[in-house]
Each structure stands twice: as structure tokens, then as C-alpha cells.
Design a protein around this motif. Structure first.
Motif, PDB file in Angstrom:
ATOM      1  N   UNK A  83       0.833  -1.209   0.000  1.00 27.74           N
ATOM      2  CA  UNK A  83       0.000   0.000   0.000  1.00 27.74           C
ATOM      3  C   UNK A  83       0.867   1.257   0.000  1.00 27.74           C
ATOM      4  N   UNK A  84       0.396   2.332  -0.639  1.00 31.77           N
ATOM      5  CA  UNK A  84       1.151   3.595  -0.611  1.00 31.77           C
ATOM      6  C   UNK A  84       1.375   4.066   0.819  1.00 31.77           C
ATOM      7  N   UNK A  85       2.465   4.763   1.033  1.00 32.12           N
ATOM      8  CA  UNK A  85       2.809   5.236   2.378  1.00 32.12           C
ATOM      9  C   UNK A  85       2.688   6.753   2.448  1.00 32.12           C
ATOM     10  N   UNK A  86       2.691   7.256   3.679  1.00 33.79           N
ATOM     11  CA  UNK A  86       2.686   8.700   3.899  1.00 33.79           C
ATOM     12  C   UNK A  86       1.532   9.433   3.251  1.00 33.79           C
ATOM     13  N   UNK A  87       0.341   8.841   3.236  1.00 38.48           N
ATOM     14  CA  UNK A  87      -0.797   9.450   2.544  1.00 38.48           C
ATOM     15  C   UNK A  87      -1.417  10.545   3.412  1.00 38.48           C
ATOM     16  N   UNK A  88      -1.577  11.744   2.843  1.00 36.18           N
ATOM     17  CA  UNK A  88      -2.164  12.873   3.551  1.00 36.18           C
ATOM     18  C   UNK A  88      -3.216  13.527   2.665  1.00 36.18           C
ATOM     19  N   UNK A  89      -4.345  13.911   3.274  1.00 36.64           N
ATOM     20  CA  UNK A  89      -5.412  14.621   2.573  1.00 36.64           C
ATOM     21  C   UNK A  89      -5.646  15.930   3.307  1.00 36.64           C
ATOM     22  N   UNK A  90      -5.348  17.043   2.649  1.00 34.08           N
ATOM     23  CA  UNK A  90      -5.430  18.350   3.285  1.00 34.08           C
ATOM     24  C   UNK A  90      -6.549  19.185   2.683  1.00 34.08           C
ATOM     25  N   UNK A  91      -7.239  19.943   3.541  1.00 37.38           N
ATOM     26  CA  UNK A  91      -8.244  20.898   3.068  1.00 37.38           C
ATOM     27  C   UNK A  91      -7.523  22.115   2.508  1.00 37.38           C
ATOM     28  N   UNK A  92      -7.899  22.509   1.291  1.00 32.17           N
ATOM     29  CA  UNK A  92      -7.257  23.657   0.656  1.00 32.17           C
ATOM     30  C   UNK A  92      -8.250  24.716   0.207  1.00 32.17           C
ATOM     31  N   UNK A  93      -9.528  24.505   0.419  1.00 35.41           N
ATOM     32  CA  UNK A  93     -10.529  25.483   0.006  1.00 35.41           C
ATOM     33  C   UNK A  93     -11.929  24.982   0.265  1.00 35.41           C
ATOM     34  N   UNK A  94     -12.910  25.804  -0.078  1.00 30.82           N
ATOM     35  CA  UNK A  94     -14.301  25.409   0.128  1.00 30.82           C
ATOM     36  C   UNK A  94     -14.720  24.288  -0.818  1.00 30.82           C
TER      37      UNK A  94
END
Length: 439
Positions: A231-242
Motif C-alpha cells: 500500500x502507498x505510504x505517507x498518505x495525507x489529505x489536506x483541506x485547501x478550500x471550500x
């Protein structure tokens, strides 16, 4: 004359027999010439090539000396069997295929040209049929503790064969062909892949047997799927706008090398990202989303061997900021300054942050819960209000994950507020005096 006859025959014929018949009357003579062809020389350019486990291919060219051949006799030493090849003057036959031979066996072949004048000298060539390839081949990928995996190649040995060639069909792994000596019935060798395994593609490994003449023939091959990536590592999901989220990740730390990544967001849309070996792509921006809404995103690595397990991350888009209606200051009883802010709530938002942008009033941020018409009162100090400088008040919305997004601000002038406040105080004082007088 005899010399004239020889000249006319262009020295092609070897023997001349001539007789003279004299007629008693008229002195007429009859010259009869009988000749035999000049025997051809040995064939030239004779080659004997291995073409299979039970076949050899013979090629040759006409003799460069002697007379012209009428046919060629080929003899192979397995049983002194002869094969007569008759060239067609229109399409000369200068090749022959020997089949049904014994594998891994040396043979000698003689080629002799002949015509009516006799047989030329033989030209003899030697070669060996190929050995049969191994009976079975298995290839396992060994994923060690280092970055570079290796191949474990195993095959069944062939009778009377001790030397083998292991090579790749194609250039996926870009491994160099290697020779291995094996004296047992089952052969096993380890091939280090170095940096050549980074493609994540399926590949084909072959093993060929060397015959007793040191020639390698056709190999037996097996195709191996690439090792499935982790599985991919270091996965991050960040809010960047509305209406946007930004995804970043890193390659798997285990398994085979990915060829591409599939990103799926829970609105059922999928996006395939193909990494470029020169500039790997490990990020993606999701746009056109709904504000103030939680989303889950899965990231899956894949190659020719299959798909990895998914890595799932969750985050929420920002909520839209509110519209600020009123920002006012006033000085109340006890000379205490008040800062009044009101705004219209955003649909689906119940929590807001009110704060000053800058340090003019030096007031602390305040969290307010509200679902319709919202307001709050803050109390700046007298010292900050007397500075006469403009200040900026902002309100930001919290999303369901209590993340702050963008905000809206209103700028006010303290000087204006002080003037209004003084006029209000004087008016109130005047009304007080009038009421006392009327009493």
C-alpha cells in the motif's frame, strides 16, 4: 588442326580423339573429335549451422576451379547416408536441411561436386546439434531487506548437459545473460536485479542448454508477473478550500514497484495517476467538491502483478465564510469599551471564530456558536481604543472537523468610533439635565 579444335573448345574438355578418313578420290577428309568434361573442383563457402535439437542446415557455393558441376553429393557421418542435390540451372540449389538427427551430437558433413568428367574433391564441415532445453523452469522474486530484490531461477537439468545460459526474453529487467554450471538433476541460481526491477512490469526468463560444442540453443521460458506492490505510504489529505482537497503520498515501502496509482474519492469518481520515472507524480488536487463536506479518498498502487491494498484517508472541505453585517464600538457605563460584531450564519455551519487581524485592539479570538443571526461582544482596553488607528475584525467558519477556512473581514476607524461615542455621551448628558430641570 588439333590445336585449332582445342582453341575452339576453350580448353573446357580434357581428351581429344580424332580420326582421318581419306577418300581415294577428291582427297576429302572427315575429322571426328570425341571429348569428356573436365571434373569440377571442390565446393566453396561450405557452412554447417545448428538449427535445432535434431537438425543441421548446410549451405555452399559452386567450385571456383574445374568444370561446371551437374550435381552435388552430401554425406553425413551418422550412417554414411548420401543425399544427392541436383541444381536447377534456373534456380541453383545450394542448401540442404538435415533433420531427424540426435540432439547434442557432433556431425561431419562432406560435400562433393560431380559432372560427366568425374567427381571433385570433397569439402568436409563439422558441427553439433543443440541440446534439449530444461524440462521445467520456475522463477521466484526474492524481496530482501535491501531495496533491490533478486530472482531465484530453478530448472530441471538435461542429460549430458552441465552448462546453461539464463537470459531474459525482452528488456524489462535489463539483466545480462549469465552462464551457470550445474552438475545435479535440479539447478538453482540467484540473479541480483540491482536497479533493474523498478519498472513493475511482467517479464520472461529463459534457460538454454549448451551442447558439447559450447553452443546454446533455443531456451525454455517462463513469464513471471511483477511482485504486487504494497500500500502507498505517507498518505495525507489536506483541506485547501471550500471546494478542494489536496492529496499527497509516497511509494510503498514493501512489495514491487508501482506502475500507476488509482485514487478514488467517495463521490465514486476515480483518477489514475501514472508516475513518470524522471519526475514521479505523488500528489493530486481534487476540485469541484461541495463545501463543508467530509470526503474519504483511497489510494491504491498497481503494476503488472496486480493491485495493492488501499490506503484510505478522510478530510473535510472548508465552510464558506459568513458575511459580516455590523462592526461597532461604544463606550458604556464605567468607561468600558465594547466591540459589537454581527453576521449572518452560513448554512450548515454552527461554529465561528471572531478575531482581529493585526494587533491594534489586542483582543483575544473568540469562538461563537450560532445557527441564524449571529453576534458577539468583545472588550478592547481603553489604551488600545485611544490610539486612533484603524482595526480589522474577521469572522471565519468552522467545518464539521472544526477546521478553519477562509474568512471575511471589516475594517473600522477608531477615530470615527470615538467621535460617534462622544456625541452620544453629550446627548445623553443633556437629556439628563433637561429631565432633572423638569422635575
Amino acid at each position: 588442326s588439333a590445336s585449332a579444335a582445342e582453341s575452339a573448345l576453350n580448353m573446357t574438355y580434357a581428351n581429344f580423339i580424332w580420326t582421318t578418313l581419306a577418300f581415294l578420290q577428291g582427297c576429302n577428309f572427315l575429322l571426328t573429335v570425341q571429348y569428356t568434361a573436365l571434373a569440377p573442383g571442390p565446393p566453396s563457402g561450405v557452412l554447417l549451422n545448428s538449427t535445432g535439437e535434431t537438425s543441421l542446415a548446410l549451405t555452399w557455393a559452386p567450385p571456383t576451379t574445374g568444370g561446371s558441376p551437374v550435381n552435388y553429393t552430401l554425406t553425413i557421418n551418422d550412417s554414411s547416408s548420401s543425399h544427392v542435390v541436383i541444381p536447377d540451372n534456373g534456380s541453383p540449389v545450394y542448401d540442404y536441411a538435415f533433420t531427424g538427427l540426435t540432439s547434442n551430437t557432433p556431425y561431419s558433413v562432406s560435400v562433393m561436386a560431380s559432372n560427366d568428367g568425374g567427381n571433385g574433391n570433397q569439402t568436409v564441415v563439422n558441427n553439433c546439434t543443440w541440446a534439449y532445453p530444461p524440462g521445467s523452469i520456475t522463477v521466484d522474486i526474492l524481496q530482501g531487506s535491501d531495496i533491490d530484490p533478486s530472482l531465484n531461477v530453478t530448472w530441471t537439468a538435461v542429460a549430458r548437459v552441465s552448462l546453461y545460459l539464463v537470459f531474459e526474453l525482452g528488456s524489462v529487467l535489463q539483466i545480462t545473460p549469465q552462464r551457470f554450471l550445474c552438475l545435479s538433476s535440479v539447478c538453482t541460481e540467484i540473479i541480483n536485479l540491482h536497479n533493474s526491477s523498478s519498472s513493475g512490469r511482467s517479464f520472461t526468463i529463459c534457460v538454454a542448454s549448451y551442447n558439447i560444442a559450447g553452443q546454446s540453443g533455443a531456451g525454455k521460458c517462463t513469464t513471471k508477473s511483477a511482485l504486487v506492490p504494497g500500500p502507498p505510504s505517507g498518505v495525507l489529505l489536506n483541506s485547501t478550500g471550500e471546494t478542494s482537497l489536496a492529496l499527497t503520498w509516497a511509494p510503498p515501502t514493501i512489495g514491487g514497484s508501482p506502475v500507476n496509482y488509482t485514487l478514488t474519492i467517495n463521490d465514486s469518481s476515480s483518477h489514475v495517476v501514472i508516475p513518470d520515472n524522471g519526475s514521479p507524480v505523488y500528489n493530486y488536487a481534487f476540485t469541484g467538491l461541495t463545501s463543508n463536506t467530509p470526503y474519504s479518498v483511497s489510494v491504491m498502487a498497481s503494476n503488472d502483478g496486480g493491485n495493492s491494498n488501499q490506503t484510505v484517508v478522510i478530510n473535510c472541505t472548508w465552510a464558506y465564510p459568513p458575511n459580516i453585517d455590523i462592526v461597532n464600538t461604544q463606550k458604556g457605563p464605567g468607561a468600558i469599551w465594547s466591540l459589537y460584531i454581527s453576521w449572518t450564519a452560513v448554512i450548515g455551519v454552527s461554529q465561528y471564530l471572531v478575531f482581529e487581524q493585526g494587533f491594534v485592539l489586542q483582543i483575544r479570538p473568540k469562538t461563537v456558536r450560532c445557527t441564524s443571526e449571529c453576534s458577539c461582544t468583545m472588550h478592547p482596553s481603553d489604551d488600545t481604543m485611544s490610539s486612533g488607528r484603524a482595526f480589522k475584525i474577521c469572522v471565519a467558519s468552522y467545518n464539521p472537523y472544526e477546521q478553519l477556512g477562509n474568512w471575511t473581514c471589516r475594517t473600522k476607524s477608531i477615530a470615527e468610533q470615538l467621535e460617534v461615542s462622544s456625541f452620544t455621551i453629550v446627548t445623553i448628558y443633556s437629556l439628563f439635565v433637561v429631565i432633572k430641570y423638569l422635575e
